[in-house]
Motif scaffolding. Structure first.
Motif, short mmCIF file in Angstrom:
data_model
loop_
_atom_site.label_atom_id
_atom_site.label_comp_id
_atom_site.label_asym_id
_atom_site.label_seq_id
_atom_site.Cartn_x
_atom_site.Cartn_y
_atom_site.Cartn_z
N GLU A 42 0.83 -1.20 0.00
CA GLU A 42 0.00 0.00 0.00
C GLU A 42 0.87 1.25 0.00
O GLU A 42 2.09 1.19 0.17
N SER A 43 0.25 2.40 -0.19
CA SER A 43 0.97 3.67 -0.18
C SER A 43 1.68 3.86 1.15
O SER A 43 1.09 3.63 2.22
N SER A 45 4.30 2.10 2.14
CA SER A 45 4.89 0.86 2.63
C SER A 45 6.41 0.82 2.47
O SER A 45 7.08 0.02 3.12
N HIS A 212 1.05 -0.99 -6.40
CA HIS A 212 0.12 -1.28 -5.29
C HIS A 212 -0.97 -2.24 -5.78
O HIS A 212 -1.83 -2.65 -4.99
N ASP A 213 -0.93 -2.58 -7.06
CA ASP A 213 -2.00 -3.35 -7.70
C ASP A 213 -1.59 -4.82 -7.82
O ASP A 213 -0.72 -5.17 -8.62
N LYS A 228 5.22 -4.29 3.76
CA LYS A 228 4.39 -3.58 4.73
C LYS A 228 5.29 -2.93 5.76
O LYS A 228 6.18 -3.58 6.31
N LEU A 253 -4.78 -8.03 1.04
CA LEU A 253 -4.60 -7.40 -0.27
C LEU A 253 -5.44 -8.11 -1.33
O LEU A 253 -6.07 -7.47 -2.18
#
Length: 277
Positions: A42-43, A45, A212-213, A228, A253
């Motif tokens: 995620e943003s 991380s 993030h995908d 993370k 996720l």
């Protein structure tokens, strides 16, 4: 023969008003020629920080604390002189947002020629010929007319192809792609991923993809590292990690993807996916 890129116990600190934060905490991984390794998280991380630390492009509030990064068995971490020789040539970067990565006041041709000149091609005629060759490689139609355009005159997907062309100008051995499709809609994402895979198959370049995908990671990766809070919590082959995740964060996720359907019941394809353009 060693790994193309090897990262060992990389630690990066972030200095804030409230103190020092460990932004990247002892991550290790390697990439071989022709292999795609993806770091997903995620943003915030630490995934993009990891990539920029490897390339020596960290902002002033971030600093490498310790670790080792070798490219073709040569240490490059903190070696500014060595990095200047290989960055943009042997290791190329595809930045996240083409609208901010490209200058709005210069034509596509002038910006692409600069990348070609940096690769060692001299003479305007030869540089222009190489630009046209690169635009054709990344499937941009009518390359000659595109050279005269400014970024605002092209779509997001075409601009992303220009950035890929610029990265390929020096025939690099490794490409670092930082969120290469995050600014694009789903259909255009598919064509860009297809293009990257096709270029990799043709040239044998290694790729480090930051995203993030998990859907993007699943389609392009040989191996995936889940990040993370600055640490890798899980890693493995793409099929193994997506179909049988072990870490609770990885499972979250996967659960966060709204269109999964019966993902866990459907085996991944044995070959990399080809998209219709």
């Amino acid at each position: 023969m060693g790994n193309l890129l090897k990262v060992d116990e990389l630690q990066i600190e972030l200095v804030t008003d409230k103190g020092v934060i460990r932004a990247v905490d002892g991550v290790s991984f390697c990439i071989d020629a022709g292999e795609t390794v993806t770091i997903i998280g995620e943003s915030g991380s630490g995934k993009s920080t990891t990539a920029m630390g490897i390339l020596g492009l960290l902002p002033d509030d971030l600093a490498v604390l310790s670790g080792s990064v070798t490219f073709k068995d040569t240490e490059i971490l903190g070696k500014d002189k060595q990095l200047r020789k290989i960055r943009g040539r042997d290791i190329a970067l595809i930045p996240q947002d083409p609208m901010t990565a490209l200058s709005p006041v210069h034509t596509i041709g002038s910006q692409l020629r600069e990348a070609v000149r940096h690769s060692g091609v001299s003479g305007k005629a030869k540089q222009t010929a190489r630009c046209l060759e690169l635009l054709d490689q990344v499937r941009i139609p009518d390359p000659k007319s595109q050279l005269e355009k400014y970024p605002h005159q092209m779509s997001g997907g075409m601009l992303q192809r220009v950035l890929i062309a610029s990265a390929l100008a020096s025939s690099p051995e490794l490409i670092v792609a930082d969120e290469p499709t995050s600014a694009l809609d789903v259909t255009v994402q598919a064509s860009i991923l297809d293009l990257l895979l096709e270029l990799q198959e043709r040239t044998g370049i290694g790729m480090l993809v930051i995203t993030h995908d998990l859907g993007v990671a699943r389609l392009v990766s040989d191996r995936i590292y889940v990040m993370k809070n600055g640490e890798f919590v899980e890693n493995g082959g793409a099929e193994e990690l997506v179909t049988a995740p072990k870490n609770p964060y990885t499972k979250k996720l996967l659960d966060a993807i709204p269109h999964l359907g019966s993902w866990n019941e459907s085996p991944l394809p044995t070959q990399k996916v080809e998209f219709a353009v």
